[in-house]
Enzyme design. Structure first.
Site, mmCIF file in Angstrom:
data_model
loop_
_atom_site.group_PDB
_atom_site.id
_atom_site.type_symbol
_atom_site.label_atom_id
_atom_site.label_comp_id
_atom_site.label_asym_id
_atom_site.label_seq_id
_atom_site.Cartn_x
_atom_site.Cartn_y
_atom_site.Cartn_z
ATOM 1 N N ALA A 51 -1.678 18.044 3.222
ATOM 2 C CA ALA A 51 -1.394 17.624 4.595
ATOM 3 C C ALA A 51 -1.286 18.815 5.540
ATOM 4 O O ALA A 51 -1.955 18.865 6.587
ATOM 5 C CB ALA A 51 -0.114 16.801 4.629
ATOM 6 N N LYS A 57 5.340 2.018 -2.858
ATOM 7 C CA LYS A 57 5.371 3.421 -3.287
ATOM 8 C C LYS A 57 5.774 3.469 -4.743
ATOM 9 O O LYS A 57 6.484 2.597 -5.242
ATOM 10 C CB LYS A 57 6.407 4.198 -2.477
ATOM 11 N N THR A 77 -4.858 13.052 6.174
ATOM 12 C CA THR A 77 -3.469 13.177 6.639
ATOM 13 C C THR A 77 -3.362 14.331 7.639
ATOM 14 O O THR A 77 -2.755 14.192 8.713
ATOM 15 C CB THR A 77 -2.524 13.389 5.442
ATOM 16 N N GLY A 114 5.188 24.072 3.908
ATOM 17 C CA GLY A 114 4.430 23.449 2.827
ATOM 18 C C GLY A 114 2.984 23.865 2.995
ATOM 19 O O GLY A 114 2.509 24.064 4.127
ATOM 20 N N LYS A 126 0.854 -1.204 0.000
ATOM 21 C CA LYS A 126 0.000 0.000 0.000
ATOM 22 C C LYS A 126 0.876 1.235 0.000
ATOM 23 O O LYS A 126 1.829 1.332 0.760
ATOM 24 C CB LYS A 126 -0.860 -0.019 1.279
ATOM 25 N N LYS A 169 4.580 2.424 8.523
ATOM 26 C CA LYS A 169 3.419 3.289 8.769
ATOM 27 C C LYS A 169 2.158 2.450 8.980
ATOM 28 O O LYS A 169 1.393 2.663 9.912
ATOM 29 C CB LYS A 169 3.239 4.199 7.550
ATOM 30 N N SER A 190 -7.251 5.436 3.895
ATOM 31 C CA SER A 190 -7.167 4.660 2.655
ATOM 32 C C SER A 190 -7.579 3.213 2.925
ATOM 33 O O SER A 190 -8.289 2.594 2.140
ATOM 34 C CB SER A 190 -5.725 4.640 2.130
HETATM 35 N N1 GLU Z 1 0.782 8.916 0.036
HETATM 36 C C1 GLU Z 1 0.270 8.812 1.346
HETATM 37 C C2 GLU Z 1 1.355 8.441 2.323
HETATM 38 O O1 GLU Z 1 2.528 8.628 2.051
HETATM 39 C C3 GLU Z 1 -0.930 7.897 1.433
HETATM 40 C C4 GLU Z 1 -0.677 6.495 1.065
HETATM 41 C C5 GLU Z 1 -1.938 5.648 0.999
HETATM 42 O O2 GLU Z 1 -2.982 6.135 1.342
HETATM 43 O O3 GLU Z 1 -1.817 4.511 0.577
HETATM 44 O O4 GLU Z 1 1.090 8.033 3.424
#
Ligand code: GLU
Length: 424
Positions: free
Chosen positions: A230, A111, A198, A226, A70, A99, A357
């Site tokens: 987020a 990723k 986020t 930023g 994921k 995470k 997600s």
């Molecule tokens: N891109 C986000 C992160 O780095 C979300 C990843 C997701 O929801 O799978 O956590």
């Protein structure tokens, strides 16, 4: 070797956790650090002028011991070029593994991304769609609702997620497959609260951190680095908890607003003028001045490698909530710990995104959809527990929060690995 190699940082974090856990076995350390697979693809696109342009894309699948891979897909052009980006997605996929483990959702880490900057390169909408669908086609064999579930990341949105889902569904005999991707628009099977997730999650972790160090969030001063999804939502939810934003930045520059300002007003200004710079009552400052502003909560919500040892020595905040992935260099961690600043590490502070997600994916799989509050409350429970578990561990072992979070996450992944073992 690339400079400031993010994958070396990610590997160091795994090794640090192994040190605390007493894992000396080199093989296990390597198993935990290395991605299972990295796919590097060529994406030829016919541009509007009829010429072909070739882009490079990646998907790194780090670990799936606890569930399908994921993680997001970013469209970006890091300074170090394509080779740097490969190392970057490897690192980011590793952070996704930890995470998901820290908030205890049954998913692994992945990723991906394309080396392209849609903001500066001004691709037309059609070019961008062809690029996205070309990438989706190239990674379609390795993704799927039970295999690997991408999501938005830097400079990607629900629009790209819809195009990836649609491409995947059509490639699979028109099989409706909303669970192949998350961060979709609501009408495409997305989840309520995913777009704020986020930032909202980061605000929940700051609330818990404030309780832990007995900081009153009423009137607390917040600095946002930023001004994307987020950080703006983190700012807005912290405002709701009583805090006040006193400095912000975007890719065009940083500003300090000594009297503080409502995030919604700064958003309005950015929408009109294209940047936060020039906001009424603000003063332009350098990135270093922004990060070292005297405040209660610093939210680095931009890109990697922002807090160096030099910056760390000058920090004047009480809590750092890492809404971005990898904003702090390993050289800075011991300095920050010594200064008794409480760090909510990225894999915890920004895990609200992947947490929701996960809930989006669950809703897609069961075909039943929850309300905003139901989703937000479930996420709040997971992330609050993640914070409390990590904080308790950091006190028990007298280690910083980054190490504590990693120790907890690595332990959880190892538990799954131990059950399965190696086959074939
Ligand atoms: N891109 C986000 C992160 O780095 C979300 C990843 C997701 O929801 O799978 O956590």
């Amino acid at each position: 070797m690339v400079k400031n190699d993010p994958f070396a940082n990610a590997t160091k974090q795994v090794n640090d956790a192994c040190d605390v856990l007493g894992i000396k076995d080199k093989g296990i350390r390597e198993y935990l650090a290395m991605p299972n697979r990295i796919l590097r693809v060529k994406i030829p696109v016919t541009m509007d002028n009829g010429k072909i342009r070739v882009f490079t894309g990646f998907r790194s699948q780090h670990n799936n011991d606890r569930g399908p891979y994921k993680g997001g897909i970013r469209y970006f052009n890091p300074e170090g070029g394509v080779e740097y980006m490969e190392r970057e997605v490897m690192a980011l996929s590793s952070w996704m593994t930890w995470k998901c483990a820290i908030v205890d959702v049954p998913l692994g880490g992945g990723k991906g991304g394309i080396y392209v900057n849609p903001k500066t390169e001004k691709l037309s909408e059609n070019e961008l769609e062809r690029l996205t669908r070309g990438f989706a086609y190239k990674i379609s064999e390795v993704i799927g609702p039970e295999k690997d579930i991408p999501a938005p990341d830097v400079y990607t949105t629900g629009k790209e997620m819809t195009q990836i889902m649609d491409t995947f569904s059509k490639l699979n005999g028109n099989k409706y497959s909303p669970g192949v991707i998350t961060g979709k628009p609501i009408s495409m099977g997305g989840s309520l609260a995913r777009n704020v997730a986020t930032g909202l999650g980061a605000a929940y972790t700051v609330r818990e951190a404030a309780k832990a160090i007995k900081l009153n969030l009423k009137g607390a001063k917040v600095v946002l680095q930023g001004f994307g999804n987020a950080s703006t939502f983190a700012g807005e939810y912290l405002e709701k908890m009583g805090a006040k934003v006193i400095a912000v930045s975007d890719s065009k520059g940083s500003i300090s607003i000594p009297k503080g300002a409502k995030v919604s007003k700064i958003i309005e200004h950015k929408q009109k003028k294209g940047s936060v710079v020039g906001f009424p009552g603000s003063k332009k400052i350098s990135t270093e001045e922004l990060l070292t502003t005297k405040c209660d909560v610093l939210v680095p919500g931009a890109l990697e490698n922002q807090i160096t040892a030099k910056i760390a020595n000058k920090l004047q905040c009480k809590i750092i909530a890492e809404a971005a992935n990898g904003p702090t260099l390993p050289e800075a961690d011991p300095i920050i710990y010594k200064k008794k600043i409480l760090v909510i590490p990225d894999i915890l502070a920004n895990s609200g995104g992947v947490c929701i997600s996960y809930l989006e994916w669950v809703q897609n799989n069961m075909g039943y959809y929850w309300t905003f509050d139901e989703v937000a409350n479930k996420m709040e429970k997971n992330i609050t527990k993640g914070f409390k578990d990590a904080y308790a561990l950091s006190k028990k072992h007298k280690i910083d929060m980054r190490k504590a979070t990693m120790v907890l996450a690595v332990e959880r992944v190892l538990e799954a690995f131990d059950q399965k073992g190696i086959w074939p």
